[in-house]
Design a protein around this motif. Structure first.
Motif, short mmCIF file in Angstrom:
data_model
loop_
_atom_site.label_atom_id
_atom_site.label_comp_id
_atom_site.label_asym_id
_atom_site.label_seq_id
_atom_site.Cartn_x
_atom_site.Cartn_y
_atom_site.Cartn_z
N THR A 20 2.49 9.27 -1.97
CA THR A 20 3.61 8.90 -2.50
C THR A 20 3.03 7.61 -3.27
OG1 THR A 20 4.93 7.10 -1.45
CG2 THR A 20 5.65 9.53 -1.49
N ARG A 21 3.88 6.86 -4.73
CA ARG A 21 3.29 5.76 -5.96
C ARG A 21 3.10 4.64 -4.39
NH1 ARG A 21 5.80 7.05 -11.21
NH2 ARG A 21 4.42 9.16 -11.87
N ARG A 22 4.57 4.85 -4.15
CA ARG A 22 4.48 3.34 -3.11
C ARG A 22 3.36 2.74 -2.20
NH1 ARG A 22 6.89 2.22 1.61
NH2 ARG A 22 8.22 4.32 1.40
N PHE A 23 2.60 4.27 -1.24
CA PHE A 23 1.83 4.52 -0.51
C PHE A 23 0.65 4.44 -1.03
CE2 PHE A 23 4.61 7.48 2.35
CZ PHE A 23 5.45 5.74 2.57
N LEU A 24 0.21 4.99 -2.66
CA LEU A 24 -1.16 4.21 -3.56
C LEU A 24 -1.18 3.15 -3.75
CD1 LEU A 24 -0.55 7.80 -5.28
CD2 LEU A 24 -2.11 6.98 -3.40
N ALA A 25 0.28 2.44 -4.04
CA ALA A 25 -0.01 0.77 -4.22
C ALA A 25 -0.46 0.15 -2.96
CB ALA A 25 1.16 0.53 -4.65
N ASP A 26 0.11 0.33 -2.15
CA ASP A 26 -0.58 0.05 -1.02
C ASP A 26 -1.80 -0.15 -0.89
OD1 ASP A 26 2.29 -0.97 -0.42
OD2 ASP A 26 2.78 0.28 0.91
N MET A 27 -2.33 1.34 -0.82
CA MET A 27 -3.83 1.53 -0.59
C MET A 27 -4.48 0.96 -1.25
SD MET A 27 -3.09 5.33 -0.28
CE MET A 27 -4.52 5.91 -0.33
N ARG A 28 -3.72 0.62 -2.96
CA ARG A 28 -4.95 0.42 -4.06
C ARG A 28 -5.14 -1.30 -3.93
NH1 ARG A 28 -6.98 0.52 -8.71
NH2 ARG A 28 -6.63 2.95 -9.12
N GLU A 29 -3.84 -2.27 -3.35
CA GLU A 29 -4.72 -3.60 -2.93
C GLU A 29 -5.19 -3.79 -1.78
OE1 GLU A 29 0.16 -4.49 -2.65
OE2 GLU A 29 0.16 -5.70 -4.75
N ILE A 30 -4.65 -2.94 -0.33
CA ILE A 30 -5.87 -3.48 0.49
C ILE A 30 -7.32 -3.29 0.23
CG2 ILE A 30 -6.06 -2.35 2.82
CD1 ILE A 30 -3.83 -1.21 3.09
N TRP A 31 -7.58 -2.34 -0.62
CA TRP A 31 -9.28 -1.76 -1.12
C TRP A 31 -9.49 -3.02 -1.96
CZ3 TRP A 31 -7.38 3.69 -1.80
CH2 TRP A 31 -7.35 4.65 -0.61
N MET A 32 -8.48 -3.23 -3.10
CA MET A 32 -9.77 -4.46 -3.99
C MET A 32 -9.20 -5.51 -2.74
SD MET A 32 -9.98 -2.95 -6.50
CE MET A 32 -9.87 -3.99 -7.48
N MET A 33 -8.56 -5.99 -1.77
CA MET A 33 -8.78 -7.32 -1.52
C MET A 33 -10.28 -7.15 -0.88
SD MET A 33 -5.25 -8.57 0.65
CE MET A 33 -4.45 -6.69 0.60
N GLN A 34 -10.96 -6.32 -0.01
CA GLN A 34 -11.72 -6.66 0.79
C GLN A 34 -12.89 -7.51 0.02
OE1 GLN A 34 -11.65 -5.85 4.13
NE2 GLN A 34 -9.46 -5.53 2.50
#
Length: 472
Positions: free
Chosen positions: A347-361
């Motif tokens: 779902t889009r909500r989970f995809l948004a969470d994934m992207r934010e986690i990755w882009m924080m690294q």
């Protein structure tokens, strides 16, 4: 063709029609070890409301199975002779969902109870070319409903009000023997719903059950049918596998049965690595620990860990070609998500969470100026930080970086300034040791300071590294 197959099943000893003629065995639930205090208030209230309105209402499926195994059920489903519209009329906070299989979600506070109407056995059910049932909203009796369920251990009906368990297919016997047995002809039942094959893998890994030979035999040949399952259903079942408390065991069982192809692009890569050594192995072990200690699981975080290795690999490739680190990471994320989206409907909500986690690294590597102050206030900081710790445990980033952020997030303002000064001094020392060329690059063309300027400096430095997953 379908009618001939149904006739064969009716005449055969394994046919579901024949099974409908059985009378259920009856047990006192308390005598089987079921404790009423392990039943959720939402499930109990749902059954009481339906029964007071003159309907049958039984807890069914995994909730009953887990109660009998002395496990804490994750959720409770209720089966009833009331139609979805009748159920909807009895509960103010409820809604009808689904088209192929219409059910009602009833809310009690934050708890959701799934209520389904007894289904009939259909001789002329609409199916696709592979035998998967497409429409399934013909109501029937409890006996028919029991015959239509997948495994004997999931066809037990429990009335918490009357302390009664009904057993149509010797599910209690199979539970005691820890045996997984299909109701009806396994080949036909797997064709009706290929997701049942994934459930076999989950029950074997989670419960330690053995699969009855006749149930196991057709799985290898029918495994490709999993590719015909709608992506949203596949995502739901994959999430159940990964949050079962035995995630890696489930994945290994999928591969043993040949059910893993096409589910996750890197699943073969994950399973080929020694247990406990890869990033994913460590992440799934931590997930299992959280499940077993009854702590919450974030699907976004979980899938971020599962898909991180292909993201990181493509990130490294782009940086090695000379692309700036941050845009390279964003492009790598897009390519992996686009590829994965064709199989699992995350779902889009989970995809948004994934992207934010990755882009924080890469931002965790910026430990000077105002950047750490902004990052620690990020809405997803805790998830990104936990992800960083997993990377540290897998050897992707230095332990020192993880310790610094552990200290920084728990420090007061003065201590944070001291930590930033310490990181600045260490960075200056590293720059001096690297020679004048690196110093000149850091001074190039920047007039202003602040988070934006520091971000450009870090990107430039990351381009000099062969591995963007390693901290500066």
């Amino acid at each position: 063709m379908i009618r001939k197959l149904i006739d064969k099943l009716i005449n055969g000893r394994k046919g579901p029609r024949a099974a409908v003629r059985r009378k259920p065995k009856q047990y006192r639930a308390s005598e089987l070890g079921v404790r009423i205090d392990n039943v959720s208030q939402g499930a109990l209230r749902t059954c009481e409301t339906l029964q007071k309105a003159g309907h049958q209402a039984w807890i069914v499926g995994g909730g009953v199975r887990d109660l009998l195994l002395d496990l804490k059920p994750k959720d409770f489903d209720v089966a009833t002779d009331a139609t979805p519209d009748e159920v909807r009329a009895l509960f103010r906070r409820s809604r009808i969902i689904g088209r192929r299989f219409q059910i009602v979600h009833v809310m009690h506070g934050r708890e959701q109870i799934e209520v389904s109407t007894f289904r009939a056995i259909q001789e002329d059910a609409e199916t696709d070319e592979h035998g998967r049932v497409l429409r399934d909203n013909v109501w029937g009796t409890q006996a028919e409903d029991a015959a239509r369920r997948d495994f004997t251990i999931n066809a037990l009906y429990y009335d918490p009000v009357a302390d009664l368990v009904l057993d149509y297919h010797d599910g209690v016997r199979d539970l005691k023997a820890r045996t997984l047995r299909m109701i009806g002809d396994p080949t036909t039942r797997f064709r009706e719903d290929p997701v049942r094959m994934l459930r076999v893998a989950r029950f074997v890994a989670k419960l330690g059950f053995k699969v009855e030979p006749a149930t196991k035999k057709p799985i290898a040949g029918l495994a490709p049918l999993v590719r015909n399952v709608p992506s949203a259903r596949l995502f739901d079942e994959m999430l159940k596998l990964l949050t079962s408390g035995h995630a890696m065991a489930c994945l290994h069982e999928l591969r043993r049965e040949g059910l893993h192809h096409g589910m996750l692009p890197m699943l073969d890569v994950i399973l080929e690595q020694p247990d406990g050594e890869s990033f994913v192995s460590i992440a799934l072990a931590r997930t299992d620990e959280r499940v077993r200690s009854d702590r919450t699981i974030s699907p976004g975080f979980l899938f971020a860990t599962l898909l991180w290795e292909p993201v990181a690999a493509r990130w490294r490739e782009r940086v090695a070609r000379g692309e700036p680190a941050i845009p390279a990471l964003s492009d790598a994320i897009d390519s992996v998500i686009d590829e994965q989206g064709n199989r699992l409907a995350i779902t889009r909500r989970f995809l948004a969470d994934m992207r934010e986690i990755w882009m924080m690294q890469p931002r965790f590597e910026r430990r000077t100026g105002r950047s750490p102050w902004g990052l620690v206030e990020h809405l997803r900081f805790r998830a990104g930080y936990d992800f960083l710790l997993l990377r540290g445990q897998a050897g992707e980033v230095p332990d020192e970086l993880c310790r610094w952020w552990t200290d920084f997030q728990g420090a007061d303002a003065g201590q944070r300034e001291a930590l930033i000064a310490q990181a600045q001094a260490a960075r200056a020392g590293a720059g001096a040791g690297a020679g004048g060329a690196r110093k000149r690059r850091r001074r190039s063309g920047r007039k202003g300071r602040g988070e934006g300027g520091e971000g450009r400096a870090e990107i430039g430095e990351a381009r000099d590294q062969s591995d963007p997953g390693q901290a500066a």
